[in-house]
Structure formats: C-alpha cells, structure tokens
Design an enzyme around this catalytic site. Structure first.
Site, PDB file in Angstrom:
ATOM      1  N   CYS A 132     -12.571   9.292  -2.423  1.00 56.29           N
ATOM      2  CA  CYS A 132     -13.113   9.659  -1.113  1.00 56.29           C
ATOM      3  C   CYS A 132     -12.017   9.991  -0.103  1.00 56.29           C
ATOM      4  O   CYS A 132     -11.432   9.087   0.497  1.00 56.29           O
ATOM      5  CB  CYS A 132     -13.995   8.522  -0.594  1.00 56.29           C
ATOM      6  N   CYS A 135     -12.829   8.842   3.464  1.00 52.21           N
ATOM      7  CA  CYS A 135     -12.613   7.416   3.727  1.00 52.21           C
ATOM      8  C   CYS A 135     -11.119   7.086   3.764  1.00 52.21           C
ATOM      9  O   CYS A 135     -10.688   6.301   4.605  1.00 52.21           O
ATOM     10  CB  CYS A 135     -13.234   6.551   2.616  1.00 52.21           C
ATOM     11  N   ASP A 136     -10.337   7.655   2.870  1.00 50.57           N
ATOM     12  CA  ASP A 136      -8.973   7.174   2.660  1.00 50.57           C
ATOM     13  C   ASP A 136      -7.874   8.156   3.044  1.00 50.57           C
ATOM     14  O   ASP A 136      -6.693   7.786   3.049  1.00 50.57           O
ATOM     15  CB  ASP A 136      -8.778   6.815   1.169  1.00 50.57           C
TER      16      ASP A 136
END
Ligand code: NAP
Length: 310
Positions: A132, A135-136
């Site tokens: 992701c 997200c990261d």
C-alpha cells in the site's frame, strides 16, 4: 431476525446498504478487517463518474458510509467465519455471535496477493515490504524503492511514490505493461520511474537490522540474476478474493471467486443469498462495477423479500 445482512463495507457492500436502506429494509452491515474496502488505500479515484476533479478514496468511502447510514443502515464489526442455511434462514457465525437473516449479500472484496518469495514475509508490514503506497509511501521519502507488477495498481502505486521517493523502479515480468494505456504512458514517461522489463523478483534482501536493502531479480529472457537496491518493495500483483468462509456453502472457481448463477451476476444457488463486487468479479474489478453489483444484489433481495410476503 434481520431482513438483510450485508457483509463488507467496500463499494459493493455500501451501495447495497444504500439501496436496501432506501427500500426500508433496515440493513445490518457487518464490517470486517478493512472497513471501507480497497479504495481506502487508494490515493485519488479519477474514474468514478460524477467527480470531474477525482476524489480521495478514503473520502469517497466515508461519504458512501454516511449516505447508507442516512437511510437506516446499521454497522457492526464482525468477522464471519461460517454461514449455514436452515429452512431458508441464513445463520452467520462470527466468533461467539450468531446472526440470522432472511437475505444475505456477501460483498467481502479481495485482498492483495503476495509474491511468496524468500524474505517477503519477514519484511512485510514495517520492514520494507508493503502492498500500500498510500499508507506507507511517505515513510520512503528521498529513498529508492521498487514496485512489483505491471497492472493499473502497479502503475498507480509507482506514480504515487514519485511524490516522495528519489527513484521508483517498476519490476515487471513481461516486456509490456498490462495497465490501461493512460496509466502505462504516465508511468513509463515519468522521469523518476525506471522500468525493469522481463524481470522477476526472487528474493527480498535484508540489511543487518532486518530491513529491506535490495531485491534480487532474474531476467526472464537471459536468466541472469542481479540486485536492485531499494529501501521499500511495494507489491502490486493483483488480489485474492475474501471467500474462504463460504467455501463449504457456495460454488467458487479455481481462484476462489464466488460463482453466481448464469441468469444473474449476483444470485447464488440459494434463494435470498447474493454476492457482489470483487469477491465475484474477476473481469472488470472496478469501483463502479462493484457499486453496480451491490445495487443489483440489493434490488434482487428487495424483490425476493416482497414476493415471499405476497
Ligand atoms: P492486474 O491487472 O491483475 O495486474 C497484476 C499484475 O501483476 C500483472 O501485470 C501481472 O503480470 C503481475 N503479476 C501477477 N502475479 C505475479 C507474480 N507472481 N510475479 C510477478 N508479477 C505478477 O491487477 P491490478 O493491477 O491490481 O488491477 C486489478 C483491476 O483493478 C484491473 O481491472 C485494473 O484495471 C483495476 N484498477 C484500475 C485502476 C485505475 O483505473 N486507476 C487502478 C488500480 C486498479 P502479467 O501482466 O504478466 O500477468
């Protein structure tokens, strides 16, 4: 006893909740481990009709959730392990809890597929391997990273990562991308994205603290091996449908997708039991098609309940 229980809060599940809510069926929506589904991990949704400037994926799902709540949808956290049908009543087992419903709509979506290569599990989630970028990605500011895959997801992840990373290498096992032309053009022409064509990952390599330092790859034409230095490896090679909990109940194809009746995209072999979205659809897999299937399942459920009562 509930009239309608919907499993899943992605595009399919929440659209089904809006329609069954508006039909005064007071749907109970069970959300599992990823509320909002896959779009919550997408940056910008550009192809959902009605949003000329695009919309943030998380915001879109939050809007759908509020829209369904406005029509009476109720939400509970529950991970259903098993469903049984007795005399037409659907019994949903979630830990110690048992829910009963006249109709069920399974819209449990799909989860990211992993490569299954050495080092991947050890470094997954916090040590450099992730699925992701939204997200990261920000953790990899000014670092070199790789994205594995050649589809729209891989192109989208790679493009998103160019906001933070110094260099993004897209590793793809063939000589051309599967991604749509517009996404492929954007990725291949981006100055920060380098293409590693005909290349398969074979191992994620760790530094002495156990964090990703490189990925070892093999040329699929020459079999030559090399290392690509990277602090992050973003895996974007497709998805696995979340359908294990219905394996003894519903028909599934070889990849685990729920097989629906030929007469309809959403009817299963049991009356009053429907499936919609990415747990069924292995062809289109779009937010808009998932939403469409959620709508179809809701209308089928509504009609079936009405016919039963008349
Ligand atoms: P996908 O289209 O199935 O692509 C998966 C990619 O991973 C393919 O390039 C495949 O290679 C590669 N792959 C699969 N297994 C592999 C393995 N073991 N090792 C190395 N590579 C492997 O999946 P997706 O990109 O997640 O897209 C899914 C659907 O969502 C598609 O319909 C896509 O159009 C849609 N989507 C749309 C957007 C958008 O419109 N912005 C964004 C994201 C996703 P091969 O090409 O060689 O098979």
């Amino acid at each position: 006893m509930e009239d309608v229980i919907i499993l899943g809060t992605g595009c399919a599940g929440l659209t089904a909740a809006i329609y069954t809510g508006r039909a005064q069926l007071n749907p109970l929506v069970l959300e599992g481990t990823q509320p909002g589904g896959q779009l919550t991990t997408t940056s910008e949704v550009e192809n959902f009709p009605g949003f000329p400037e695009g919309i943030d994926g998380f915001m879109m799902m939050d809007n759908l959730r509020k829209q369904a709540a406005r029509f009476g949808a109720r939400y509970e956290h529950a991970k259903v392990d098993k469903i049984e049908i007795q005399d037409g009543i659907k019994k949903l087992f979630a830990g110690d809890k048992v829910y009963e419903a006249n109709t069920v709509i399974v819209a449990t979506g799909a989860r990211p597929r992993l490569l299954g290569i050495a080092g991947e599990q050890e470094m997954y989630g916090g040590k450099g391997v992730t699925t992701c970028a939204t997200c990261d990605g920000a953790f990899y500011r000014d670092m070199d990273v790789v994205v594995v895959g050649g589809g729209d997801s891989a192109a989208e992840e790679a493009l998103f990562l160019t906001r933070f990373c110094s260099k993004v290498t897209m590793i793809h096992r063939r000589g051309e991308l599967r991604a749509s032309q517009i996404m492929a053009d954007r990725a291949t022409s981006h100055e920060k994205i380098e293409m590693a064509w005909n290349t398969s990952p074979i191992e994620v390599l760790a530094d002495d603290k156990g964090f990703c330092r490189a990925i070892r790859v093999q040329d699929t034409v020459t079999s030559e091996e090399r290392e690509i230095p990277c602090k992050g490896a973003f895996i974007a090679i497709g998805h696995i449908p979340n359908t294990d909990f219905v394996e003894n109940l519903l028909d599934r194809d070889g990849d685990g997708y729920i097989v629906t009746e030929p007469s309809s995209q959403v009817k299963t072999k049991y009356a009053g039991f429907y499936a919609a979205g990415d747990c069924v659809d292995h062809v289109y897999r779009q937010a808009i098609t998932a939403a469409g299937m959620g709508c179809q399942a809701a209308i089928e459920a509504e009609r079936w309940l009405a016919e039963r009562e008349s």
